[in-house]
Enzyme design. Structure first.
Site, PDB file in Angstrom:
ATOM      1  N   THR A  33       0.486 -12.924   8.433  1.00  0.00           N
ATOM      2  CA  THR A  33       1.064 -12.761   9.772  1.00  0.00           C
ATOM      3  C   THR A  33       1.115 -14.081  10.540  1.00  0.00           C
ATOM      4  O   THR A  33       2.038 -14.314  11.324  1.00  0.00           O
ATOM      5  CB  THR A  33       0.260 -11.718  10.574  1.00  0.00           C
ATOM      6  N   SER A  48      40.145  42.384   2.762  1.00  0.00           N
ATOM      7  CA  SER A  48      39.006  41.939   1.958  1.00  0.00           C
ATOM      8  C   SER A  48      39.419  41.470   0.577  1.00  0.00           C
ATOM      9  O   SER A  48      40.381  41.986  -0.002  1.00  0.00           O
ATOM     10  CB  SER A  48      38.005  43.087   1.802  1.00  0.00           C
ATOM     11  N   ARG A  57       0.803  -1.222   0.000  1.00  0.00           N
ATOM     12  CA  ARG A  57       0.000   0.000   0.000  1.00  0.00           C
ATOM     13  C   ARG A  57       0.842   1.282   0.000  1.00  0.00           C
ATOM     14  O   ARG A  57       0.347   2.369  -0.213  1.00  0.00           O
ATOM     15  CB  ARG A  57      -0.960  -0.016   1.213  1.00  0.00           C
TER      16      ARG A  57
HETATM   17  C1  UD1 Z   1      -2.937  -6.411  10.927  1.00  0.00           C
HETATM   18  C2  UD1 Z   1      -4.013  -7.316  11.564  1.00  0.00           C
HETATM   19  C3  UD1 Z   1      -5.229  -6.476  11.896  1.00  0.00           C
HETATM   20  C4  UD1 Z   1      -4.838  -5.335  12.815  1.00  0.00           C
HETATM   21  C5  UD1 Z   1      -3.698  -4.527  12.196  1.00  0.00           C
HETATM   22  C6  UD1 Z   1      -3.154  -3.539  13.222  1.00  0.00           C
HETATM   23  C7  UD1 Z   1      -3.687  -9.473  10.490  1.00  0.00           C
HETATM   24  C8  UD1 Z   1      -4.220 -10.453   9.521  1.00  0.00           C
HETATM   25  N1  UD1 Z   1      -4.367  -8.355  10.631  1.00  0.00           N
HETATM   26  O1  UD1 Z   1      -3.466  -5.910   9.694  1.00  0.00           O
HETATM   27  O2  UD1 Z   1      -6.204  -7.262  12.565  1.00  0.00           O
HETATM   28  O3  UD1 Z   1      -5.980  -4.520  13.049  1.00  0.00           O
HETATM   29  O4  UD1 Z   1      -2.603  -5.379  11.830  1.00  0.00           O
HETATM   30  O5  UD1 Z   1      -2.235  -2.675  12.636  1.00  0.00           O
HETATM   31  O6  UD1 Z   1      -2.699  -9.749  11.133  1.00  0.00           O
HETATM   32  N2  UD1 Z   1       4.005  -9.290   7.900  1.00  0.00           N
HETATM   33  C9  UD1 Z   1       4.958 -10.291   7.842  1.00  0.00           C
HETATM   34  N3  UD1 Z   1       4.740 -11.361   7.024  1.00  0.00           N
HETATM   35  C10 UD1 Z   1       3.619 -11.477   6.273  1.00  0.00           C
HETATM   36  C11 UD1 Z   1       2.650 -10.462   6.344  1.00  0.00           C
HETATM   37  C12 UD1 Z   1       2.864  -9.379   7.179  1.00  0.00           C
HETATM   38  O7  UD1 Z   1       5.995 -10.216   8.509  1.00  0.00           O
HETATM   39  O8  UD1 Z   1       3.495 -12.491   5.558  1.00  0.00           O
HETATM   40  C13 UD1 Z   1       4.263  -8.129   8.777  1.00  0.00           C
HETATM   41  C14 UD1 Z   1       4.199  -6.825   8.032  1.00  0.00           C
HETATM   42  O9  UD1 Z   1       5.499  -6.457   7.567  1.00  0.00           O
HETATM   43  C15 UD1 Z   1       3.725  -5.851   9.107  1.00  0.00           C
HETATM   44  C16 UD1 Z   1       2.916  -6.732  10.055  1.00  0.00           C
HETATM   45  O10 UD1 Z   1       3.242  -8.075   9.748  1.00  0.00           O
HETATM   46  O11 UD1 Z   1       4.794  -5.271   9.805  1.00  0.00           O
HETATM   47  C17 UD1 Z   1       1.409  -6.522   9.887  1.00  0.00           C
HETATM   48  O12 UD1 Z   1       1.050  -6.817   8.543  1.00  0.00           O
HETATM   49  P1  UD1 Z   1       0.079  -5.882   7.716  1.00  0.00           P
HETATM   50  O13 UD1 Z   1      -0.062  -6.449   6.346  1.00  0.00           O
HETATM   51  O14 UD1 Z   1       0.467  -4.476   7.843  1.00  0.00           O
HETATM   52  O15 UD1 Z   1      -1.305  -6.150   8.505  1.00  0.00           O
HETATM   53  P2  UD1 Z   1      -2.559  -5.174   8.589  1.00  0.00           P
HETATM   54  O16 UD1 Z   1      -3.293  -5.240   7.315  1.00  0.00           O
HETATM   55  O17 UD1 Z   1      -2.143  -3.849   9.058  1.00  0.00           O
HETATM   56 CA    CA Z   2      -0.200  -2.751   9.213  1.00  0.00          CA
END
Ligand code: UD1
Ligand code: CA
Length: 479
Positions: free
Chosen positions: A89, A416, A24
């Site tokens: 995650t 100067s 994003r």
């Molecule tokens: C996530 C939560 C959401 C919460 C929000 C808070 C999930 C599915 N959702 O959404 O409920 O409200 O955070 O900010 O967890 N990452 C990895 N590996 C991956 C995917 C992500 O390490 O395969 C890391 C990303 O780099 C990031 C963090 O996990 O630092 C969160 O991932 P992100 O995709 O930002 O989750 P959100 O959509 O924000």
């Molecule tokens: Ca996030």
């Protein structure tokens, strides 16, 4: 960090999720390496985590441009786990399985939520222990819940039955305001024994860590919510605009901390002050000032508008007038600089030195009381106590191939518009006549003048002017 804190949490590891690409953001740089407050998102999170456990018990899950991310924070001493494909995650935690097996509990943090404070991590950890929960998630009610997972409770209970991601919300759930902030504590044993129950049955076809709430709950494990006092501290950044909102709140917090310690900052919302900057009481910072990097400023200084100071140390009572640029230099007490002065890296500006407008200096050591008031370039130069550098003086430090040093003694006077062709030295107390081009060393106490002799022709100009006028305007045409 207090040592006793580390010992009491020896069975605790902190996992920082930092493998995501940050789609994003529309940026080629990994999300966690974007900067706010002068530091990467990940460095902020690590700094807070390292106040709760030792660096060797902190693990960052890295994936997208892993080499770059690891290199950027290598000096912190934390450990890394690779998640080669980013499948969500929950999958990130599956990749950490071996590492976390040796700990009784883990805290899981997001690498993209940089405002997190150590005291909040400690509060979550205490709450999780007191609740004897298998999973404790941190919840809050931010002004705008859009995009966050919503927390589902039985009415009035601290217990959680599920977290529902934004895209999975039923129409009836859209009004739910309590959200999952992405900060968790887990008891490792139940987490590991149920971790494989996660499925990718969702719009992104990912394994969501958030689904562990329902998985654990359905397995009879206790899942609870820890209500965060301050939702703002837990905000994540998924877009550049969100990141810049965090940047301004972080900088405002830095400015507030300084003001609370006796620093006056006019219009703090216009100033860009990095988190590591230190300013002593009774210093005044005017609007639109930038203080960056490891800058340290003493007391009773005044930093006037539009000045940008990076990695500099200033003593007490220093005046930096408008629109100065100072980098990687030191300025001793009582000096005054600007307006429109440029100190490039390596300058050592002594006590009570005056550097005026349109003066540029680079690797210049100006001892106590030196004055360079106007339009001067001092590069690779050493200038002794009390010497006066006239307007327009230039040290010619570069011969097209190498840089050379100009040494000027104390109490000298450089007239100067003189040019000093380095390597060259001027002794103590010497005088250089204005407009000289100095190519040879000048002895202490002597005068050097190196310019063409002036000639004078009496009456020449008036005679010429009369002749020209006579040609241009013959008397008959006048009127
Ligand atoms: C996530 C939560 C959401 C919460 C929000 C808070 C999930 C599915 N959702 O959404 O409920 O409200 O955070 O900010 O967890 N990452 C990895 N590996 C991956 C995917 C992500 O390490 O395969 C890391 C990303 O780099 C990031 C963090 O996990 O630092 C969160 O991932 P992100 O995709 O930002 O989750 P959100 O959509 O924000
Ligand atoms: Ca996030």
């Amino acid at each position: 960090m207090k040592n006793d804190e580390v010992e009491s949490t020896a069975k605790l590891a902190i996992i920082i999720l930092a493998a995501g690409k940050g789609t994003r953001l529309k940026s080629s740089r990994p999300k966690v390496l974007h900067e706010i407050g002068g530091k990467t998102l990940l460095a902020h999170v690590i700094a807070s985590a390292a106040q709760v456990v030792a660096p060797a018990d902190i693990y960052a899950v890295v994936g997208h441009q892993a080499e770059k991310v690891m290199a950027a924070v290598a000096s912190s001493g934390i450990r890394f786990i690779e998640q080669t494909t980013q499948r969500g995650t929950g999958h990130a935690i599956q990749c950490a399985r071996e590492a976390i097996a040796g700990y009784e509990n883990i805290l899981v943090l997001s690498g993209d939520a940089p405002l997190i404070q150590a005291r909040t991590l400690s509060a979550l950890w205490s709450f999780h222990q007191a609740q004897q929960a298998a999973m404790t998630l941190t919840s809050a009610e931010p002004a705008d819940p859009t995009g966050y997972g919503r927390v589902i409770h039985p009415a009035g209970s601290v217990e959680v039955t599920a977290i529902v991601e934004q895209k999975m919300l039923s129409p009836g759930q859209l009004s739910l305001r309590e959200v999952n902030m992405g900060l968790y504590a887990f008891k490792t044993a139940p987490l590991l024994s149920h971790l494989d129950k996660l499925t990718s049955n969702n719009p992104h076809a990912e394994l969501y860590l958030t689904d562990m709430a329902q998985v654990l709950n359905e397995s009879g494990e206790r899942v609870v919510a820890f209500r965060a006092a301050d939702a703002d501290e837990l905000l994540g950044a998924n877009t550049i605009a969100e990141m810049m909102a965090l940047d301004s709140s972080l900088r405002l917090a830095t400015a507030r901390r300084m003001m609370a310690s006796g620093v006056t900052i006019f219009r703090p919302e216009t100033c860009v002050i990095d988190a590591a900057v230190e300013v002593a009481p009774d210093t005044v910072i005017e609007p639109f000032v930038q203080l960056l990097g490891a800058t340290r400023i003493g007391s009773d200084c005044r930093i006037r508008s539009y000045s940008v100071i990076e990695n500099c140390t200033l003593g007490n009572d220093v005046l930096i007038r408008q629109s100065c640029v100072l980098s990687d230099s030191t300025v001793a007490s009582g000096a005054n600089i600007g307006p429109f002065a440029h100190l490039r890296p390596g300058c050592e500006i002594g006590e009570d030195v005056h550097i005026g407008n349109f003066v540029e200096a680079k690797k210049a050591k100006l001892r106590k009381g030196v004055k360079a008031g106007h339009l001067t370039y001092l590069g690779d130069a050493e200038v002794g106590d009390g010497t006066n550098i006239g307007a327009g003086v230039i040290t010619c430090n570069y011969d097209g191939v190498n840089k050379h040093i100009t040494r000027i003694g104390k109490d000298a006077f450089i007239g100067s518009d003189s040019t000093l062709v380095a390597p060259v030295s001027v002794g103590d107390g010497a005088y250089i006549g204005a407009g000289s081009c100095i190519t040879k060393d000048v002895e202490a106490g002597s005068l050097a003048v190196a310019r063409a002799h002036q000639i004078g022709k009496q009456g020449w100009a008036s005679t010429r002017r009369a002749r020209m006028n006579a040609k241009k305007d013959p008397p008959a045409d006048r009127g």
